[in-house]
Enzyme design. Structure first.
Site, PDB file in Angstrom:
ATOM      1  CG  ASP A  58      -1.904  -1.157   1.218  1.00 24.78           C
ATOM      2  OD1 ASP A  58      -2.192  -1.656   0.118  1.00 24.78           O
ATOM      3  OD2 ASP A  58      -2.372  -1.560   2.291  1.00 24.78           O
TER       4      ASP A  58
ATOM      5  CD  GLU B 293      -2.001  -2.624  -6.727  1.00 23.95           C
ATOM      6  OE1 GLU B 293      -2.080  -1.456  -7.143  1.00 23.95           O
ATOM      7  OE2 GLU B 293      -2.891  -3.150  -6.024  1.00 23.95           O
TER       8      GLU B 293
END
Length: 387
Positions: free
Chosen positions: A22, A290
């Site tokens: 994140d 990610e």
């Protein structure tokens, strides 16, 4: 194409849910915005990873604790508010923004409010990208929040990519990087034909099998700190964790170890640019989450993705959607299935021809991505449109 906008005030909100993905994505985003002349306040509940991820900070980016009070009356109100991954902006900040706008009257329009979503190749991303979500109550009643989806296709918001990334990648010398790494770890000369592999994973059940197969071929394994290093050391303890002389290794205190033809280096935390360079230097990158997946795509090397596991197995569909977009060959799809624990078939370490096939697959995917606008370029275009 990057849209020409006057310098804007961006407020980006990030909660560190698990690991570093994140904050990694958010930092790359705010750094690129600041490089284009925008002012950014990054609100984050745990900024500790930035100490090694971005030790020099970034001019134009102000890092603020999540629970810090809103800016004072002399600070500029937000032109753009970005809540990353549905983290939900604090009500106090929304109230502050609404008050600042009402006080400014016609001179200040409502900010462009963007919900920057998680990355996926699934079909719903194209359907939901850029959809509005009207606000009906509270201080921001009458405003609109917009869903913005990163993605792999022209109908999505694209991926984070620095303007000079391709040129930097082409100018990179992997041989020099490898020689410097071996010298730093006291590893001596490289064995001809050695495969360089980076490992950034959770705790895959197939890891002991991977390590065992790597012992049979010249392999340089670069292990990221944290959970990957702990997983490797646990797997080695399960295999008696002995060196070639049969002596017990004190694995947690060693920076490197040798098992057969496998050389393992335990790496420290490193800044984002140094992490990218490591991916460029390797023949195969085992990544997770990610941010590192995107960086492995830009590296243009063979990759294996350890997707974040979910209890309801929703990550299975997400993984296969990505492999479909990647146009992955059957061998790479099967490796992913075993690596992610979707089935229990044996893990087949790729031979040279298979590894070349995987690399060509990723290179072709990278070419498709480079023909699309980057995430920042598309965000700027979207903001220009909505303002």
């Amino acid at each position: 194409m990057t849209h020409r906008l006057p310098p804007l005030q961006w407020d980006v909100f990030c909660r560190v849910i698990d690991n570093f993905g994140d904050i990694g994505v958010c930092w790359r985003l705010v750094a690129q915005l600041a490089a284009l002349g925008h002012r950014v306040r990054l609100w984050v509940d745990d900024a500790s990873a930035l100490q090694w991820m971005a030790p020099e900070g970034c001019e134009g980016v102000e890092v603020r604790p999540w629970n810090a009070p809103p800016p004072g009356p002399d600070a500029p109100p937000p032109d753009v508010m970005v809540e990353a991954f549905g983290c939900e902006i604090a009500p106090e900040f929304i109230a502050y923004s609404a008050y600042q706008i009402s006080a400014e009257g016609q001179k200040q329009s409502q900010p462009v409010w963007i919900n920057l979503e998680y990355l996926s190749a699934e079909a719903y991303v194209e359907r939901n990208h850029r959809l509005p979500s009207p606000i009906f109550s509270g201080p921001a009643a009458g405003w609109t929040r917009w869903f913005f989806y990163p993605g792999f296709t022209p109908a999505t918001g694209g991926l984070l990519r620095e303007p000079g990334l391709v040129d930097e990648r082409h100018a990179f010398d992997p041989r020099a990087w490898r020689a410097a790494h071996r010298a730093r770890y006291g590893l001596g000369e490289e064995v001809p034909g050695t495969r360089w592999v980076s490992l950034f994973c959770y705790e895959p059940a197939a890891l002991p099998e991977l390590l065992q197969q790597c012992e049979a071929v010249p392999t340089e394994l670069l292990v990221a700190p944290g959970r990957p290093a702990a997983a490797v050391r646990a797997a080695l303890r399960g295999a008696a964790d002995e060196d070639e002389g049969g002596h017990r290794q004190n694995a947690p205190q060693r920076l490197s170890t040798q098992r057969g033809q496998l050389s393992i280096s335990y790496l420290p935390h490193r800044p984002q640019a140094a992490f990218d360079a490591m991916l460029w230097a390797c023949d195969l990158n085992a990544v997770r989450g990610e941010d590192s997946l995107v960086r492995a795509l830009w590296a243009g090397r063979a990759l294996v993705w350890h997707i974040y596991p979910q209890h309801d197995d929703a990550h299975h569909d997400k993984l296969y959607a990505f492999l479909d977009w990647l146009q992955a060959p059957a061998s790479l799809r099967q490796f992913h299935a075993t690596w992610n624990g979707i089935d229990s078939r044996p893990l087949h370490w790729p031979d040279a021809a298979t590894l070349d096939e995987w690399t060509r697959c990723v290179e072709n995917a990278r070419s498709r991505l480079l023909a699309q606008g980057s995430l920042v370029a598309q965000l700027l275009g979207f903001v220009a449109e909505k303002r």
